[in-house]
Write a protein that holds these residues in place. Structure first.
Motif, PDB file in Angstrom:
ATOM      1  N   ILE A  54       0.862  -1.188   0.000  1.00 39.64           N
ATOM      2  CA  ILE A  54       0.000   0.000   0.000  1.00 39.64           C
ATOM      3  C   ILE A  54       0.894   1.233   0.000  1.00 39.64           C
ATOM      4  O   ILE A  54       1.918   1.266   0.690  1.00 39.64           O
ATOM      5  CB  ILE A  54      -0.940   0.011   1.230  1.00 39.64           C
ATOM      6  N   ALA A  55       0.526   2.218  -0.826  1.00 47.58           N
ATOM      7  CA  ALA A  55       1.207   3.512  -0.791  1.00 47.58           C
ATOM      8  C   ALA A  55       0.161   4.558  -0.421  1.00 47.58           C
ATOM      9  O   ALA A  55      -0.940   4.574  -0.984  1.00 47.58           O
ATOM     10  CB  ALA A  55       1.825   3.826  -2.142  1.00 47.58           C
ATOM     11  N   LEU A  56       0.502   5.392   0.530  1.00 44.27           N
ATOM     12  CA  LEU A  56      -0.448   6.376   1.054  1.00 44.27           C
ATOM     13  C   LEU A  56       0.116   7.778   0.813  1.00 44.27           C
ATOM     14  O   LEU A  56       1.314   8.005   0.985  1.00 44.27           O
ATOM     15  CB  LEU A  56      -0.634   6.120   2.561  1.00 44.27           C
ATOM     16  N   ALA A  57      -0.752   8.680   0.403  1.00 45.12           N
ATOM     17  CA  ALA A  57      -0.331  10.075   0.202  1.00 45.12           C
ATOM     18  C   ALA A  57      -1.276  10.993   0.972  1.00 45.12           C
ATOM     19  O   ALA A  57      -2.496  10.797   0.951  1.00 45.12           O
ATOM     20  CB  ALA A  57      -0.352  10.409  -1.284  1.00 45.12           C
ATOM     21  N   LEU A  58      -0.708  11.982   1.652  1.00 48.15           N
ATOM     22  CA  LEU A  58      -1.512  12.930   2.442  1.00 48.15           C
ATOM     23  C   LEU A  58      -1.213  14.350   1.977  1.00 48.15           C
ATOM     24  O   LEU A  58      -0.094  14.659   1.568  1.00 48.15           O
ATOM     25  CB  LEU A  58      -1.139  12.857   3.931  1.00 48.15           C
ATOM     26  N   ARG A  59      -2.237  15.210   2.082  1.00 44.32           N
ATOM     27  CA  ARG A  59      -1.975  16.639   1.890  1.00 44.32           C
ATOM     28  C   ARG A  59      -2.376  17.354   3.170  1.00 44.32           C
ATOM     29  O   ARG A  59      -3.548  17.330   3.562  1.00 44.32           O
ATOM     30  CB  ARG A  59      -2.744  17.176   0.694  1.00 44.32           C
ATOM     31  N   LEU A  60      -1.399  17.907   3.832  1.00 40.94           N
ATOM     32  CA  LEU A  60      -1.667  18.652   5.067  1.00 40.94           C
ATOM     33  C   LEU A  60      -1.654  20.139   4.775  1.00 40.94           C
ATOM     34  O   LEU A  60      -0.782  20.640   4.046  1.00 40.94           O
ATOM     35  CB  LEU A  60      -0.605  18.336   6.137  1.00 40.94           C
ATOM     36  N   ARG A  61      -2.647  20.848   5.315  1.00 39.44           N
ATOM     37  CA  ARG A  61      -2.645  22.306   5.218  1.00 39.44           C
ATOM     38  C   ARG A  61      -3.036  22.875   6.577  1.00 39.44           C
ATOM     39  O   ARG A  61      -3.988  22.392   7.173  1.00 39.44           O
ATOM     40  CB  ARG A  61      -3.622  22.762   4.126  1.00 39.44           C
ATOM     41  N   ASP A  62      -2.253  23.830   7.041  1.00 37.79           N
ATOM     42  CA  ASP A  62      -2.481  24.437   8.363  1.00 37.79           C
ATOM     43  C   ASP A  62      -2.601  23.364   9.449  1.00 37.79           C
ATOM     44  O   ASP A  62      -3.487  23.406  10.312  1.00 37.79           O
ATOM     45  CB  ASP A  62      -3.732  25.323   8.372  1.00 37.79           C
ATOM     46  N   GLY A  63      -1.764  22.343   9.346  1.00 42.83           N
ATOM     47  CA  GLY A  63      -1.699  21.322  10.394  1.00 42.83           C
ATOM     48  C   GLY A  63      -2.793  20.275  10.339  1.00 42.83           C
ATOM     49  O   GLY A  63      -2.846  19.382  11.188  1.00 42.83           O
ATOM     50  N   ALA A  64      -3.676  20.377   9.343  1.00 48.00           N
ATOM     51  CA  ALA A  64      -4.743  19.370   9.257  1.00 48.00           C
ATOM     52  C   ALA A  64      -4.651  18.594   7.939  1.00 48.00           C
ATOM     53  O   ALA A  64      -4.179  19.124   6.932  1.00 48.00           O
ATOM     54  CB  ALA A  64      -6.102  20.051   9.375  1.00 48.00           C
ATOM     55  N   ILE A  65      -5.111  17.333   7.985  1.00 47.43           N
ATOM     56  CA  ILE A  65      -5.090  16.500   6.771  1.00 47.43           C
ATOM     57  C   ILE A  65      -6.267  16.913   5.890  1.00 47.43           C
ATOM     58  O   ILE A  65      -7.435  16.730   6.260  1.00 47.43           O
ATOM     59  CB  ILE A  65      -5.165  15.002   7.122  1.00 47.43           C
ATOM     60  N   GLU A  66      -5.928  17.478   4.739  1.00 41.96           N
ATOM     61  CA  GLU A  66      -6.963  17.978   3.838  1.00 41.96           C
ATOM     62  C   GLU A  66      -7.436  16.857   2.906  1.00 41.96           C
ATOM     63  O   GLU A  66      -8.604  16.774   2.552  1.00 41.96           O
ATOM     64  CB  GLU A  66      -6.369  19.115   3.025  1.00 41.96           C
ATOM     65  N   ALA A  67      -6.480  15.997   2.535  1.00 43.18           N
ATOM     66  CA  ALA A  67      -6.826  14.889   1.643  1.00 43.18           C
ATOM     67  C   ALA A  67      -5.902  13.717   1.917  1.00 43.18           C
ATOM     68  O   ALA A  67      -4.744  13.904   2.274  1.00 43.18           O
ATOM     69  CB  ALA A  67      -6.687  15.317   0.182  1.00 43.18           C
ATOM     70  N   ALA A  89     -11.495   8.490   7.444  1.00 44.69           N
ATOM     71  CA  ALA A  89     -11.463   8.847   8.866  1.00 44.69           C
ATOM     72  C   ALA A  89     -10.498   9.989   9.174  1.00 44.69           C
ATOM     73  O   ALA A  89     -10.732  10.751  10.116  1.00 44.69           O
ATOM     74  CB  ALA A  89     -11.101   7.613   9.701  1.00 44.69           C
ATOM     75  N   VAL A  90      -9.408  10.088   8.411  1.00 45.51           N
ATOM     76  CA  VAL A  90      -8.401  11.085   8.785  1.00 45.51           C
ATOM     77  C   VAL A  90      -8.647  12.456   8.147  1.00 45.51           C
ATOM     78  O   VAL A  90      -7.965  13.422   8.481  1.00 45.51           O
ATOM     79  CB  VAL A  90      -6.952  10.629   8.443  1.00 45.51           C
ATOM     80  N   ARG A  91      -9.606  12.511   7.229  1.00 43.83           N
ATOM     81  CA  ARG A  91      -9.810  13.808   6.579  1.00 43.83           C
ATOM     82  C   ARG A  91     -10.269  14.846   7.607  1.00 43.83           C
ATOM     83  O   ARG A  91     -11.196  14.602   8.369  1.00 43.83           O
ATOM     84  CB  ARG A  91     -10.820  13.707   5.437  1.00 43.83           C
ATOM     85  N   GLY A  92      -9.572  15.962   7.651  1.00 43.09           N
ATOM     86  CA  GLY A  92      -9.907  17.015   8.604  1.00 43.09           C
ATOM     87  C   GLY A  92      -9.198  16.874   9.940  1.00 43.09           C
ATOM     88  O   GLY A  92      -9.221  17.797  10.753  1.00 43.09           O
ATOM     89  N   ALA A  93      -8.575  15.733  10.162  1.00 44.60           N
ATOM     90  CA  ALA A  93      -7.910  15.509  11.449  1.00 44.60           C
ATOM     91  C   ALA A  93      -6.569  16.232  11.479  1.00 44.60           C
ATOM     92  O   ALA A  93      -5.889  16.315  10.456  1.00 44.60           O
ATOM     93  CB  ALA A  93      -7.695  14.021  11.676  1.00 44.60           C
ATOM     94  N   ASP A  94      -6.201  16.744  12.649  1.00 45.20           N
ATOM     95  CA  ASP A  94      -4.834  17.266  12.758  1.00 45.20           C
ATOM     96  C   ASP A  94      -3.918  16.093  13.079  1.00 45.20           C
ATOM     97  O   ASP A  94      -4.368  14.961  13.259  1.00 45.20           O
ATOM     98  CB  ASP A  94      -4.755  18.384  13.805  1.00 45.20           C
ATOM     99  N   GLU A  95      -2.625  16.380  13.148  1.00 45.57           N
ATOM    100  CA  GLU A  95      -1.664  15.292  13.292  1.00 45.57           C
ATOM    101  C   GLU A  95      -1.913  14.495  14.579  1.00 45.57           C
ATOM    102  O   GLU A  95      -1.853  13.259  14.579  1.00 45.57           O
ATOM    103  CB  GLU A  95      -0.240  15.863  13.275  1.00 45.57           C
ATOM    104  N   GLY A  96      -2.205  15.223  15.659  1.00 45.17           N
ATOM    105  CA  GLY A  96      -2.438  14.547  16.940  1.00 45.17           C
ATOM    106  C   GLY A  96      -3.630  13.608  16.877  1.00 45.17           C
ATOM    107  O   GLY A  96      -3.581  12.464  17.348  1.00 45.17           O
ATOM    108  N   ARG A  97      -4.703  14.072  16.268  1.00 45.00           N
ATOM    109  CA  ARG A  97      -5.915  13.265  16.133  1.00 45.00           C
ATOM    110  C   ARG A  97      -5.628  12.017  15.258  1.00 45.00           C
ATOM    111  O   ARG A  97      -6.069  10.912  15.564  1.00 45.00           O
ATOM    112  CB  ARG A  97      -7.015  14.122  15.512  1.00 45.00           C
ATOM    113  N   ALA A  98      -4.867  12.221  14.174  1.00 47.42           N
ATOM    114  CA  ALA A  98      -4.546  11.101  13.282  1.00 47.42           C
ATOM    115  C   ALA A  98      -3.736  10.041  14.030  1.00 47.42           C
ATOM    116  O   ALA A  98      -4.001   8.845  13.926  1.00 47.42           O
ATOM    117  CB  ALA A  98      -3.767  11.598  12.061  1.00 47.42           C
ATOM    118  N   ARG A  99      -2.782  10.498  14.822  1.00 49.64           N
ATOM    119  CA  ARG A  99      -1.968   9.544  15.592  1.00 49.64           C
ATOM    120  C   ARG A  99      -2.806   8.824  16.645  1.00 49.64           C
ATOM    121  O   ARG A  99      -2.611   7.638  16.907  1.00 49.64           O
ATOM    122  CB  ARG A  99      -0.789  10.256  16.254  1.00 49.64           C
TER     123      ARG A  99
END
Lengths: 150, 419
Positions: free
Chosen positions: A45-58, A79-89
């Protein structure tokens, strides 16, 4: 009893995520990328994230895998869309507790708060499949850590 | 030798009494997920008959001590029981001398031994090691390691869509740079039986030595290294109904004699001083340290057991099972067999439309059916067939047609969920 477990493991919603995974495909302007393999079965699996202003946008993923690993990756990207890094972890830790047969089961209130992610709890009855369910989440953690490989 | 052949013929002519043989294997008599176990993972590890368990228990209860060391009675008994297995393996493989048999931890250990000793000594820059696409990781990685160290090149002979070696390509690739040809006698993931006699002739004409990975062949074919003409042959105890953690390497004596030691330690020396050590002759040179004595004794009992059944009789029965299983699986919609060689042993590797091998494995396990799901330690082979993994049912002489029917029933369940 096992037959019931099996129906719950492969319930319709899980199979739908497997057949038509959400957020499947490339993410052009990703800020974080990572990938991983299940060394026992070769799934990737390969995963790609786009973070903006500390939150996962996509979050999007590509890769081959079994129904459990694909459904789990698909659920992750929702589940992670909109989450900040702490929430994602925190989600990584919760999912790990959710699917591990040896971990304390989550109480009803927390399960409810997880929404569709709670589907993955059926994996608890199948310890051999724990790695399948966790692959995408380990990759998420690696991506946030800036590691190319989980 | 003549008497043995007559024995085999006789057994072959009587009906194969599978139900009576099944009673020799205690692990087969159990329920999994509430149903009688169907054990179809024999290529990964076969079950163990009672006589093997008893032989190992006898060692621990009565003769337990070290080998090659003591003058006391127990050590003498242990040494005798242990060394009695060497000529059994010699006969099992058709080797000329018992000194050509080296005890190892298994096939992987045996291949590593040859790569680290013969390979390291004889490979140099520009030399080539020729393997095939269908190799197990254990017959790829040791060669990769030694090639990297010695500046040699790993060359891979391709296979066709049925999973058979492309002999024309093999002939082209086997040239004067080829120093070692290493391949599976039988493929673990496909079941393909390779034409090892012809391959050995081609390799020898090119001046290369031949190592055969016999892990999958030893339980299904009558192996005769003298007839094949190969230089090295490796197999594992646990795939021939013996214990895990033990196996053997056959090596032509002249080659073994010229090889440096593998590991240093006790048992492999002739004389040690702090300045210098002279090494023992083969096979002891390659057997440093206290071996897995009980497992070697268990392996001897397993080979006796197999001899009693007759490998040829078992193979004939397995061929019937394979043909029945192939036909039943071909009738399942959306199922594709991977590995359809004309010459193959009782391995049914397959993929199903829409269902990943892992999911197939879980659904079958839920019905008490044990198969292997994954890449079978043959990732380059999976890449060749364009699949991430397969499900594999590998059959032994104690399996039955009824069990194949159970498998088909289980696969129908997969189809109803994933189809």
């Amino acid at each position: 009893m096992r037959a019931d477990d099996l129906t719950s493991l492969y319930q319709q919603t899980v199979l739908e995520h497997h057949r038509a995974p959400h957020n499947h495909g490339a993410l052009g302007d990703a800020t974080h990328r990572s990938e991983g393999v299940n060394r026992f079965c070769g799934d990737q699996i390969a995963l790609a994230l786009r973070l903006r202003d500390g939150a996962i946008e996509a979050a999007r993923f590509v890769g081959e895998g079994c129904a459990i690993s694909r459904a789990s990756a698909s659920l992750l990207t929702d589940a992670v869309r909109g989450a900040d890094e702490g929430r994602a972890r925190a989600l990584v830790a919760i999912v790990s507790q959710l699917v591990s047969s040896g971990a304390q089961p989550l109480d009803e209130a927390r399960l409810e708060a997880l929404g569709e992610l709670a589907l993955l709890r059926a994996v608890r009855s199948y310890p051999a499949r724990e790695n399948c369910a966790l692959l995408a989440w380990q990759i998420l953690e690696a991506a946030l850590d800036g590691k190319a490989h989980a | 030798m003549g008497a043995e052949l007559v024995g085999v013929e006789k057994q072959h002519s009587v009906a194969f009494d599978v139900n009576s043989l099944r009673r020799d294997f205690p692990a087969l008599d159990q329920k999994v997920s509430g149903r009688p176990l169907v054990y179809f993972d024999n290529a990964a590890s076969a079950q163990t008959p009672l006589c093997v368990l008893e032989a190992m228990e006898r060692f621990y209860r009565e003769d337990r001590s070290n080998v090659h060391r003591g003058v006391h009675t127990l050590s003498q008994r242990a040494t005798a029981a242990y060394e009695a297995v060497r000529p059994k393996i010699q006969r099992f493989l058709g080797a000329e001398r018992e000194q050509e048999i080296v005890f190892t931890r298994g096939t992987t250990d045996a291949i590593n031994l040859v790569a680290a000793t013969y390979g390291r000594k004889n490979l140099g820059p520009g030399d080539e090691v020729l393997i095939t696409t269908m190799e197990h990781h254990s017959n790829i990685v040791p060669w990769q390691m030694v090639c990297k160290e010695r500046g040699a090149k790993l060359v891979v002979a391709p296979i066709n869509d049925a999973g058979e070696l492309e002999m024309d390509r093999f002939r082209e690739l086997c040239g004067e740079r080829t120093k070692i040809v290493a391949l599976a006698h039988v493929s673990n993931a496909l079941g393909t039986v390779n034409p090892v006699e012809e391959i050995t002739r081609i390799a020898h004409d090119a001046g290369a030595v031949v190592l055969l990975d016999g892990a999958q062949a030893a339980a299904h074919l009558e192996v005769d290294v003298s007839e094949i003409g190969c230089d090295f042959y490796a197999f594992s105890g646990h795939k021939v109904f013996g214990p895990t953690g033990v196996g053997a390497l056959y090596g032509r004596y002249a080659l073994l004699e010229a090889m440096p030691p593998y590991q240093g330690g006790g048992d492999m020396i002739r004389r040690v001083t702090f300045e210098e050590t002279t090494y023992a002759d083969p096979p002891m040179r390659f057997e440093a340290g206290t071996p897995n004595i009980a497992a070697v004794i268990g392996l001897g009992a397993a080979l006796d057991y197999l001899r009693g059944i007759g490998v040829a009789a078992a193979a004939a029965y397995e061929a019937e099972l394979l043909s029945y299983g192939t036909q039943r699986l071909r009738d399942i919609e959306g199922l594709r067999l991977i590995g359809t060689a004309r010459e193959k042993v009782s391995v049914l590797s397959f993929v199903m439309e829409g269902a990943h091998a892992h999911d197939i494995g879980t659904i079958l396990d839920d019905q008490g059916i044990a198969v292997r799901a994954g890449h079978h330690c043959t990732q380059p082979l999976m890449d060749r067939f364009g699949v991430p993994a397969t499900a594999r049912a590998s059959l032994a002489f104690y399996n039955t047609r009824q069990e194949i029917d159970r498998l088909v029933e289980g696969l129908e369940m997969v189809r109803s969920l994933f189809g």
